[in-house]
Design an enzyme around this catalytic site. Sequence first.
Site, mmCIF file in Angstrom:
data_model
loop_
_atom_site.group_PDB
_atom_site.id
_atom_site.type_symbol
_atom_site.label_atom_id
_atom_site.label_comp_id
_atom_site.label_asym_id
_atom_site.label_seq_id
_atom_site.Cartn_x
_atom_site.Cartn_y
_atom_site.Cartn_z
ATOM 1 N N ARG A 38 0.874 -1.172 0.052
ATOM 2 C CA ARG A 38 -0.029 0.117 0.015
ATOM 3 C C ARG A 38 0.913 1.301 0.065
ATOM 4 O O ARG A 38 0.707 2.281 -0.914
ATOM 5 C CB ARG A 38 -0.995 0.066 1.200
ATOM 6 C CG ARG A 38 -2.324 -0.756 1.065
ATOM 7 C CD ARG A 38 -2.791 -1.472 2.236
ATOM 8 N NE ARG A 38 -1.844 -2.319 2.646
ATOM 9 C CZ ARG A 38 -1.625 -3.560 2.448
ATOM 10 N NH1 ARG A 38 -2.471 -3.903 1.546
ATOM 11 N NH2 ARG A 38 -1.008 -4.464 2.874
ATOM 12 N N LYS A 71 26.232 -5.802 -3.713
ATOM 13 C CA LYS A 71 27.655 -5.428 -3.611
ATOM 14 C C LYS A 71 28.129 -4.824 -2.278
ATOM 15 O O LYS A 71 29.683 -4.420 -2.110
ATOM 16 C CB LYS A 71 28.057 -4.281 -4.726
ATOM 17 C CG LYS A 71 27.760 -5.006 -6.028
ATOM 18 C CD LYS A 71 28.132 -4.005 -7.252
ATOM 19 C CE LYS A 71 27.524 -4.362 -8.636
ATOM 20 N NZ LYS A 71 27.824 -3.313 -9.661
ATOM 21 N N HIS A 128 5.900 6.136 11.108
ATOM 22 C CA HIS A 128 5.574 6.006 9.616
ATOM 23 C C HIS A 128 4.571 7.313 9.368
ATOM 24 O O HIS A 128 3.454 7.350 9.511
ATOM 25 C CB HIS A 128 4.584 4.978 9.720
ATOM 26 C CG HIS A 128 4.185 4.360 8.444
ATOM 27 N ND1 HIS A 128 4.442 5.285 7.273
ATOM 28 C CD2 HIS A 128 3.561 3.261 7.827
ATOM 29 C CE1 HIS A 128 4.065 4.215 6.208
ATOM 30 N NE2 HIS A 128 3.583 3.146 6.572
#
EC number: 2.1.3.2
Length: 311
Positions: free
Chosen positions: A55, A85, A135
Amino acid sequence: MANPLYQKHIISINDLSRDDLNLVLATAAKLKANPQPELLKHKVIASCFFEASTRTRLSFETSMHRLGASVVGFSDSANTSLGKKGETLADTISVISTYVDAIVMRHPQEGAARLATEFSGNVPVLNAGDGSNQHPTQTLLDLFTIQETQGRLDNLHVAMVGDLKYGRTVHSLTQALAKFDGNRFYFIAPDALAMPQYILDMLDEKGIAWSLHSSIEEVMAEVDILYMTRVQKERLDPSEYANVKAQFVLRASDLHNAKANMKVLHPLPRVDEIATDVDKTPHAWYFQQAGNGIFARQALLALVLNRDLVL
């Protein structure tokens, strides 16, 4: 006069004042009512997802495209130089920042987004989730949804249920709602997944009422918003997950004494914590909530990338 969010890093919800939050939400409402498909026509935005997402990534990238921006990036860091790497995050961000106008970033490590700001030069970094920490853009769409459904962001009774320890969405949302007046919180979680002490201390310092409960039923009649969360399997050992995953489950029958306009929200994905029979009730609002992510993220991108935004 430049808007206060122009070229600003958005790492934590605490990077935004109450006035900033109101500006983002007002901008989101304008963009929802009147789409602006060329607002970011000459901008290039990096979508850098070092951790799985459905989402948040699709919502952000849809937001970018619908504002006319070009999008570059990756959804799996295993196929980048960092993953294959051994390139450092610092070097990855240092290079990407020379290509783009903004970086949207999700990373499994707490503090990674803040670290990225040290190497992005003048390019703003928008945190799409860093571990179990913050968040902020989920919080913006949560606030936008609460404001749309309740008509206000103050004097609310908000219950948060489930994984309150690792659930970064509830940390950010509590901090954001604490900026508004008269809100009261009810926290419902197993002991192993209780709200972190630093959040409770913050509420105490601000004189904001909160209480701990052992069942949803105890608070159902009181709340305006019931914010459900899933138990995050990826952040628990198997034995702990098995013990708590089904402890708090919401069913349609549990809603019989809910306020008429009470809304059930969830950051998604859900597992078993909301039964599908809840979907058919007028209280279920989690899919509309997810849809509002487009407008909240459009608003943030528009403000961060436009010095003088006029809509």
